[in-house]
Design a protein around this motif. Structure first.
Motif, PDB file in Angstrom:
ATOM      1  N   GLU A   4       0.838  -1.181   0.000  1.00 37.79           N
ATOM      2  CA  GLU A   4       0.000   0.000   0.000  1.00 37.79           C
ATOM      3  C   GLU A   4       0.887   1.249   0.000  1.00 37.79           C
ATOM      4  OE1 GLU A   4      -3.431   1.633   2.906  1.00 37.79           O
ATOM      5  OE2 GLU A   4      -3.398  -0.530   2.472  1.00 37.79           O
ATOM      6  N   LEU A   5       0.474   2.261  -0.733  1.00 38.56           N
ATOM      7  CA  LEU A   5       1.234   3.505  -0.784  1.00 38.56           C
ATOM      8  C   LEU A   5       1.093   4.256   0.535  1.00 38.56           C
ATOM      9  CD1 LEU A   5       0.223   4.841  -4.323  1.00 38.56           C
ATOM     10  CD2 LEU A   5       2.279   3.578  -3.695  1.00 38.56           C
ATOM     11  N   ALA A   6       2.170   4.905   0.949  1.00 40.26           N
ATOM     12  CA  ALA A   6       2.106   5.753   2.131  1.00 40.26           C
ATOM     13  C   ALA A   6       1.191   6.932   1.808  1.00 40.26           C
ATOM     14  CB  ALA A   6       3.493   6.243   2.494  1.00 40.26           C
ATOM     15  N   GLN A   7       0.346   7.294   2.755  1.00 33.28           N
ATOM     16  CA  GLN A   7      -0.605   8.371   2.511  1.00 33.28           C
ATOM     17  C   GLN A   7      -0.601   9.328   3.700  1.00 33.28           C
ATOM     18  OE1 GLN A   7      -4.305   7.056   0.909  1.00 33.28           O
ATOM     19  NE2 GLN A   7      -5.351   8.960   1.327  1.00 33.28           N
ATOM     20  N   TYR A   8      -0.570  10.630   3.397  1.00 31.99           N
ATOM     21  CA  TYR A   8      -0.590  11.680   4.413  1.00 31.99           C
ATOM     22  C   TYR A   8      -1.678  12.674   4.050  1.00 31.99           C
ATOM     23  CZ  TYR A   8       4.127  10.186   5.827  1.00 31.99           C
ATOM     24  OH  TYR A   8       5.208   9.477   6.266  1.00 31.99           O
ATOM     25  N   ASN A   9      -2.362  13.213   5.077  1.00 29.84           N
ATOM     26  CA  ASN A   9      -3.266  14.312   4.778  1.00 29.84           C
ATOM     27  C   ASN A   9      -2.410  15.582   4.672  1.00 29.84           C
ATOM     28  OD1 ASN A   9      -3.077  15.702   7.328  1.00 29.84           O
ATOM     29  ND2 ASN A   9      -4.505  14.225   8.199  1.00 29.84           N
ATOM     30  N   ILE A  10      -2.992  16.640   4.196  1.00 27.26           N
ATOM     31  CA  ILE A  10      -2.206  17.851   3.925  1.00 27.26           C
ATOM     32  C   ILE A  10      -1.538  18.381   5.187  1.00 27.26           C
ATOM     33  CG2 ILE A  10      -2.374  20.274   3.224  1.00 27.26           C
ATOM     34  CD1 ILE A  10      -4.296  19.386   1.041  1.00 27.26           C
ATOM     35  N   HIS A  11      -2.238  18.407   6.307  1.00 27.74           N
ATOM     36  CA  HIS A  11      -1.638  18.901   7.543  1.00 27.74           C
ATOM     37  C   HIS A  11      -0.436  18.047   7.939  1.00 27.74           C
ATOM     38  CE1 HIS A  11      -1.162  20.704  11.458  1.00 27.74           C
ATOM     39  NE2 HIS A  11      -1.188  19.490  11.996  1.00 27.74           N
ATOM     40  N   GLU A  12      -0.579  16.712   7.880  1.00 30.98           N
ATOM     41  CA  GLU A  12       0.544  15.821   8.195  1.00 30.98           C
ATOM     42  C   GLU A  12       1.701  16.051   7.230  1.00 30.98           C
ATOM     43  OE1 GLU A  12      -1.202  11.647   9.834  1.00 30.98           O
ATOM     44  OE2 GLU A  12      -1.567  12.117   7.722  1.00 30.98           O
ATOM     45  N   ALA A  13       1.372  16.227   5.953  1.00 29.64           N
ATOM     46  CA  ALA A  13       2.421  16.423   4.945  1.00 29.64           C
ATOM     47  C   ALA A  13       3.227  17.682   5.238  1.00 29.64           C
ATOM     48  CB  ALA A  13       1.815  16.488   3.544  1.00 29.64           C
ATOM     49  N   LYS A  14       2.557  18.744   5.691  1.00 28.60           N
ATOM     50  CA  LYS A  14       3.270  19.981   6.009  1.00 28.60           C
ATOM     51  C   LYS A  14       4.204  19.775   7.196  1.00 28.60           C
ATOM     52  CE  LYS A  14      -0.328  22.783   6.155  1.00 28.60           C
ATOM     53  NZ  LYS A  14      -1.118  24.023   6.250  1.00 28.60           N
TER      54      LYS A  14
END
Length: 84
Positions: free
Chosen positions: A4-14
């Motif tokens: 599965e691809l790693a997935q981040y929401n925008i807040h986590e990504a920042k």
């Protein structure tokens, strides 16, 4: 088995950008989501040839004897409209 691809929401990504970049540099693909919907994919760039530093072209380039002569320089200046 498909990983599965790693997935981040925008807040986590920042807040985790350095970690995401590190993962991508090691070949992983990371998905950025907004409200649970994927909106972007961060992928590794294709490997490009990199120069190793000064002298990396040694032995691969040859110059004519007049490469820096006043005549050659005048011809180049004329080509660029920079007549002395």
């Amino acid at each position: 088995m498909v990983s599965e691809l790693a997935q981040y929401n925008i807040h986590e990504a920042k807040t985790q950008l350095s970690r995401i970049i590190d993962r991508v540099e090691h070949g992983e693909v990371v998905v950025i989501s907004r409200a649970g919907h994927p909106v972007a994919k961060v992928v590794p760039l294709a490997d490009v040839g990199r120069r190793t530093g000064r002298g990396s072209l040694a032995g691969r380039i040859s110059y004519t004897d007049d490469w820096d002569s006043p005549e050659t320089n005048a011809e180049i200046a004329a080509d660029f409209g920079m007549l002395p």
